[in-house]
Structures are given as structure tokens and as C-alpha cells.
Scaffold this motif. Structure first.
Motif, PDB file in Angstrom:
ATOM      1  N   LEU A 145      11.800   1.933   0.174  1.00 25.11           N
ATOM      2  CA  LEU A 145      12.899   1.495   1.080  1.00 25.11           C
ATOM      3  C   LEU A 145      13.891   0.726   0.238  1.00 25.11           C
ATOM      4  N   VAL A 146      15.303   1.313   0.722  1.00 19.30           N
ATOM      5  CA  VAL A 146      16.187   0.542  -0.222  1.00 19.30           C
ATOM      6  C   VAL A 146      16.945  -0.417   0.981  1.00 19.30           C
ATOM      7  N   ILE A 147      16.850  -1.908   0.487  1.00 18.71           N
ATOM      8  CA  ILE A 147      17.598  -2.764   1.384  1.00 18.71           C
ATOM      9  C   ILE A 147      18.605  -3.506   1.160  1.00 18.71           C
ATOM     10  N   ASP A 148      19.649  -3.563   2.030  1.00 18.39           N
ATOM     11  CA  ASP A 148      20.923  -4.301   1.672  1.00 18.39           C
ATOM     12  C   ASP A 148      20.743  -5.864   1.751  1.00 18.39           C
ATOM     13  N   THR A 149      20.869  -6.642   0.762  1.00 20.28           N
ATOM     14  CA  THR A 149      20.298  -8.011   0.957  1.00 20.28           C
ATOM     15  C   THR A 149      21.438  -8.679   1.611  1.00 20.28           C
ATOM     16  N   ALA A 150      22.481  -8.245   1.558  1.00 21.63           N
ATOM     17  CA  ALA A 150      23.587  -8.999   2.426  1.00 21.63           C
ATOM     18  C   ALA A 150      23.256  -8.934   3.806  1.00 21.63           C
ATOM     19  N   THR A 151      22.722  -7.689   4.268  1.00 27.83           N
ATOM     20  CA  THR A 151      22.582  -7.756   5.741  1.00 27.83           C
ATOM     21  C   THR A 151      20.895  -7.738   6.192  1.00 27.83           C
ATOM     22  N   ASP A 152      20.075  -7.360   4.984  1.00 31.44           N
ATOM     23  CA  ASP A 152      18.663  -7.568   5.227  1.00 31.44           C
ATOM     24  C   ASP A 152      18.265  -6.162   6.348  1.00 31.44           C
ATOM     25  N   GLN A 153      19.062  -5.138   5.970  1.00 35.35           N
ATOM     26  CA  GLN A 153      18.769  -3.834   6.697  1.00 35.35           C
ATOM     27  C   GLN A 153      18.402  -2.798   5.671  1.00 35.35           C
ATOM     28  N   ILE A 154      17.167  -1.870   6.373  1.00 27.92           N
ATOM     29  CA  ILE A 154      17.047  -0.645   5.552  1.00 27.92           C
ATOM     30  C   ILE A 154      17.994   0.168   5.605  1.00 27.92           C
ATOM     31  N   ILE A 155      18.668   0.574   4.366  1.00 31.45           N
ATOM     32  CA  ILE A 155      19.926   1.517   4.350  1.00 31.45           C
ATOM     33  C   ILE A 155      19.472   3.080   4.021  1.00 31.45           C
ATOM     34  N   GLU A 156      18.233   3.027   3.164  1.00 30.33           N
ATOM     35  CA  GLU A 156      17.963   4.272   2.535  1.00 30.33           C
ATOM     36  C   GLU A 156      16.520   4.354   2.512  1.00 30.33           C
ATOM     37  N   THR A 157      15.869   5.667   2.773  1.00 35.13           N
ATOM     38  CA  THR A 157      14.232   5.724   2.461  1.00 35.13           C
ATOM     39  C   THR A 157      14.008   6.938   1.559  1.00 35.13           C
ATOM     40  N   VAL A 158      13.424   6.444   0.586  1.00 29.45           N
ATOM     41  CA  VAL A 158      13.188   7.651  -0.664  1.00 29.45           C
ATOM     42  C   VAL A 158      12.153   8.233  -0.756  1.00 29.45           C
ATOM     43  N   PRO A 159      11.718   9.331  -0.361  1.00 26.24           N
ATOM     44  CA  PRO A 159      10.165   9.766  -0.568  1.00 26.24           C
ATOM     45  C   PRO A 159       9.849   9.823  -2.207  1.00 26.24           C
ATOM     46  N   LEU A 160       8.599   9.642  -2.670  1.00 25.75           N
ATOM     47  CA  LEU A 160       8.365   9.963  -4.071  1.00 25.75           C
ATOM     48  C   LEU A 160       7.701  11.223  -4.296  1.00 25.75           C
ATOM     49  N   LYS A 161       8.261  11.888  -5.258  1.00 23.65           N
ATOM     50  CA  LYS A 161       7.606  13.055  -5.558  1.00 23.65           C
ATOM     51  C   LYS A 161       6.066  13.017  -5.883  1.00 23.65           C
ATOM     52  N   GLY A 162       5.220  13.881  -5.709  1.00 26.61           N
ATOM     53  CA  GLY A 162       3.823  13.716  -6.012  1.00 26.61           C
ATOM     54  C   GLY A 162       2.985  12.726  -5.614  1.00 26.61           C
ATOM     55  N   ALA A 163       3.670  11.864  -4.243  1.00 25.08           N
ATOM     56  CA  ALA A 163       2.906  11.136  -3.710  1.00 25.08           C
ATOM     57  C   ALA A 163       1.706  11.504  -2.804  1.00 25.08           C
ATOM     58  N   VAL A 164       0.589  10.972  -2.731  1.00 21.56           N
ATOM     59  CA  VAL A 164      -0.505  11.865  -2.221  1.00 21.56           C
ATOM     60  C   VAL A 164      -0.779  10.722  -0.806  1.00 21.56           C
ATOM     61  N   LEU A 165      -1.060  11.484   0.311  1.00 19.70           N
ATOM     62  CA  LEU A 165      -1.503  10.932   1.384  1.00 19.70           C
ATOM     63  C   LEU A 165      -2.875  10.320   1.370  1.00 19.70           C
ATOM     64  N   SER A 166      -2.855   9.110   1.849  1.00 17.65           N
ATOM     65  CA  SER A 166      -4.074   8.267   1.824  1.00 17.65           C
ATOM     66  C   SER A 166      -4.507   7.379   2.947  1.00 17.65           C
ATOM     67  N   ASN A 167      -5.341   6.715   3.159  1.00 18.99           N
ATOM     68  CA  ASN A 167      -5.624   5.969   4.331  1.00 18.99           C
ATOM     69  C   ASN A 167      -4.656   4.778   4.240  1.00 18.99           C
ATOM     70  N   PRO A 168      -3.645   4.641   5.528  1.00 17.56           N
ATOM     71  CA  PRO A 168      -2.770   3.432   5.322  1.00 17.56           C
ATOM     72  C   PRO A 168      -3.437   2.029   5.430  1.00 17.56           C
ATOM     73  N   LYS A 169      -4.849   2.045   5.421  1.00 17.10           N
ATOM     74  CA  LYS A 169      -5.461   0.740   5.692  1.00 17.10           C
ATOM     75  C   LYS A 169      -6.052   0.461   4.018  1.00 17.10           C
ATOM     76  N   THR A 170      -5.933   1.194   3.309  1.00 18.64           N
ATOM     77  CA  THR A 170      -6.286   1.123   1.796  1.00 18.64           C
ATOM     78  C   THR A 170      -5.064   0.814   1.094  1.00 18.64           C
ATOM     79  N   SER A 171      -5.154  -0.033   0.237  1.00 22.02           N
ATOM     80  CA  SER A 171      -3.921  -0.456  -0.674  1.00 22.02           C
ATOM     81  C   SER A 171      -3.571   0.546  -1.419  1.00 22.02           C
ATOM     82  N   ARG A 172      -2.257   0.696  -1.383  1.00 18.06           N
ATOM     83  CA  ARG A 172      -1.642   1.860  -2.148  1.00 18.06           C
ATOM     84  C   ARG A 172      -1.369   1.197  -3.705  1.00 18.06           C
ATOM     85  N   LEU A 173      -1.142   0.348  -3.828  1.00 21.01           N
ATOM     86  CA  LEU A 173      -0.730  -0.593  -5.111  1.00 21.01           C
ATOM     87  C   LEU A 173       0.414   0.094  -5.808  1.00 21.01           C
ATOM     88  N   ILE A 174       1.404   0.205  -5.303  1.00 24.04           N
ATOM     89  CA  ILE A 174       2.834   0.836  -5.936  1.00 24.04           C
ATOM     90  C   ILE A 174       3.474  -0.419  -6.212  1.00 24.04           C
TER      91      ILE A 174
END
Length: 328
Positions: A210-239
């Protein structure tokens, strides 16, 4: 936005004097030759996770997090170790008392060290002269498992990621929470750009950045990562995320996928993927900005990456499982 590049550099250290790694699995703090990566010294000490380097590069601070397993804390950490970098030795332990699970640490413009307590959820301030915890702040993160913090280069705001909830924005002048950035499934790693205009955060559902503009503290862009695997959202992804000293690159490590990404620092959507060893976590940049070292937490390796070509140049055995490392 006015910025203080020296504050950003303090909180994103590099150097040619040494390399320190926090070996979580090996219950040790390790020192390495910054050129050959040969181990110089190992200090037995369990349950430490993160490291911060003082502005003058005389001291390191290592947070004693405790131990988390099977969805709960099974040991509580209540200290921050102070290391003298010249002698490579622990010279003091700061007692944090009832405030448990110290994790990430960052310096402010006054030279005070801010720390987030992941187990109990508070922000704390360490006076580096007296080596004592002098202030704590309730920020509404007691159930959020907050792991990481970042401070803007102008020293005005501090950002807190929460594994189980929204990003929290803390006004360092007013000493109060000033905003919450909605991320329902939580975030892990965060990084501030050298100019201070952007905060990058790794969210926990699809592992997008997530790209956040620190002047407004709003999310301005979402970047999907190449090769990211789906996993349990309750389990730490540790990115984890970190900008290179010159701001040319952003590096992200993806523990669950066993890969890392090199991003264009000005356009993080432009990125390449590199498969490396199992469980990549900590990131350290050489002072010339040419190489990154990646700590492969699950297999006891350090992998050297050439940033321009995106190639893994070598790997060396280093402890059992280093979580965080930095040159100084």
C-alpha cells in the motif's frame, strides 16, 4: 514537507565498520566482518528480535521481544539490551517493566528512542542518556499486535503497523494519535521514503503493498507483488520493507513465499522477483548502495544481492536464524 535526511539516515543505518545480526533462533547477538561476512563474535542472549543503531554509531539497541507460539505469548520480554559497538558487548539492559514485547525502535530528532510494545500495545520513549523508559502512550493497539514503527524525516509523525488492525498515526509534537488508516486485515512491514512523502505498508490479505501519502495519510495506490502466495490471513506474512540509502530501490522480503522483490524507489509497481532461501526477513544495505544482504531466518543464511542486476551473488552460513541485521 521539510525533511531531515540525517534523521532518515539514522533510522536506516549503514556503514563500513561492522555488521550486527539478531539471531532469534540461535538465541544470540552476532557480529560479522562487513566485507567477508565472517563471524567475529557471538553473544548468547535469547528472545531478541530487532536492532537500532545510535546516531553516532557507538551503541546498538536490541529489543527483547519474548516468545510467541501457538497464537499466544509463552514468554514475555521486558528489556532492551544496550551494546557497545567498539567492544561488541552488552553494557546495560533497560527494564521496561509492565510494558511487554518491545519490538521495532526508531529515533526522533531529540535523539530519544521510540519503541513499540507488541504484546501490550503501547508506544514508549527511551531516554538514551539515562538509559531508562521515561514515557509510554496508549494508542489503541492493545489487541492489534503492533510490530513495526516508522518516523517521518521531519520528525512530525510516527506510524505504527498492526498485524490485526489499522495503521495508527501518532503526532510526535502533540503526543497523541492523530489518524487511523483503515486496513481491516492488518499490516506487517512498513517503510518511509527518504523524502518522507510516502509510507509503504505490506497488507495481510493478498500481501499487496500500500502506498500512503503522508501529507494526507490516505492510501493512493495498491501494488500486487509478483509471486505472492495466498495463505491464511490469520498467520503472519512477515513481509519486510526497506529503502536503499540513496532511495533508488525499495526491497521487500516475503517470508511465506521465500522470495524477495527489488522495486524502483520512485515507482514501486516496477519490481522484479528473486527466489532466495527459505524464510527471508531482515534487510541490510551496504554503504555504497550496490548490495543488499538478506537474512534467511529459516535456514541460517545471509544472501548477498546485487541490486542493479537483481542477482544473488553468494550466500554464507550465519547463525541459526537471523531476524534483523544492519551495517553500521
Amino acid at each position: 514537507m521539510g525533511t531531515d535526511q540525517s534523521l532518515w539516515a539514522t533510522n536506516n543505518p549503514t556503514g563500513r565498520t561492522g555488521l550486527i545480526g539478531i539471531d532469534k533462533l540461535g538465541d544470540a547477538i552476532r557480529f560479522f566482518d562487513p566485507e567477508t561476512l565472517a563471524e567475529q563474535k557471538s553473544i548468547p542472549h535469547k528472545n531478541h528480535h530487532e536492532v537500532a543503531i545510535s546516531p553516532d554509531h557507538r551503541f546498538a539497541y536490541a529489543s527483547e521481544f519474548g516468545k510467541f507460539a501457538a497464537g499466544k505469548f509463552i514468554e514475555s520480554g521486558t528489556h532492551i539490551s544496550v551494546l557497545d559497538l567498539a567492544s561488541q558487548s552488552i553494557i546495560h539492559r533497560i527494564d521496561t517493566g509492565a510494558f511487554k514485547g518491545p519490538h521495532a525502535m526508531r529515533f526522533d530528532q531529540a535523539g530519544q528512542l521510540w519503541v513499540i510494545f507488541e504484546e501490550t500495545g503501547e508506544l514508549g520513549v527511551i531516554d538514551c542518556e539515562t538509559r531508562a523508559l521515561t514515557e509510554t502512550f496508549e494508542i489503541g493497539a492493545q489487541d492489534g499486535r503492533p510490530p513495526f514503527i516508522e518516523i517521518l524525516p521531519d520528525g512530525s509523525k510516527l506510524y505504527v503497523s498492526c498485524k490485526l488492525g489499522d495503521l495508527i498515526v501518532f503526532d510526535l509534537v502533540k503526543r497523541e494519535v492523530c489518524a487511523r488508516i483503515k486496513v481491516p486485515k492488518g499490516t506487517e512491514g512498513i517503510a518511509i521514503s527518504p523524502s518522507g512523502d510516502r509510507l509503504i505498508a505490506a497488507e495481510n490479505t493478498r500481501q499487496d503493498l500500500l502506498v500512503i501519502d503522508t501529507a494526507t495519510d490516505q492510501i493512493i495506490e495498491t501494488v500486487p507483488l509478483k509471486g505472492a502466495v495466498l495463505s491464511n490471513p490469520k498467520t503472519s506474512r512477515l513481509i519486510r520493507l526497506r529503502y536503499s540509502p540513496d532511495g533508488k530501490y525499495l526491497v521487500s522480503t516475503n517470508y511465506a513465499s521465500g522470495v524477495m522483490h527489488i522495486h524502483d524507489g520512485q515507482n514501486i509497481g516496477d519490481h522484479s522477483m528473486i527466489a532466495i532461501a527459505k524464510g527471508p526477513q531482515g534487510i541490510a544495505f551496504t554503504q555504497d548502495g550496490r548490495h543488499a544482504l538478506i537474512a534467511n531466518h529459516d535456514c541460517g543464511l545471509l544472501t548477498r544481492i546485487d541490486l542493479a542486476s537483481g542477482r544473488a551473488l553468494e550466500c554464507v552460513v550465519a547463525g541459526k536464524g537471523i531476524e534483523a541485521l544492519t551495517f553500521y
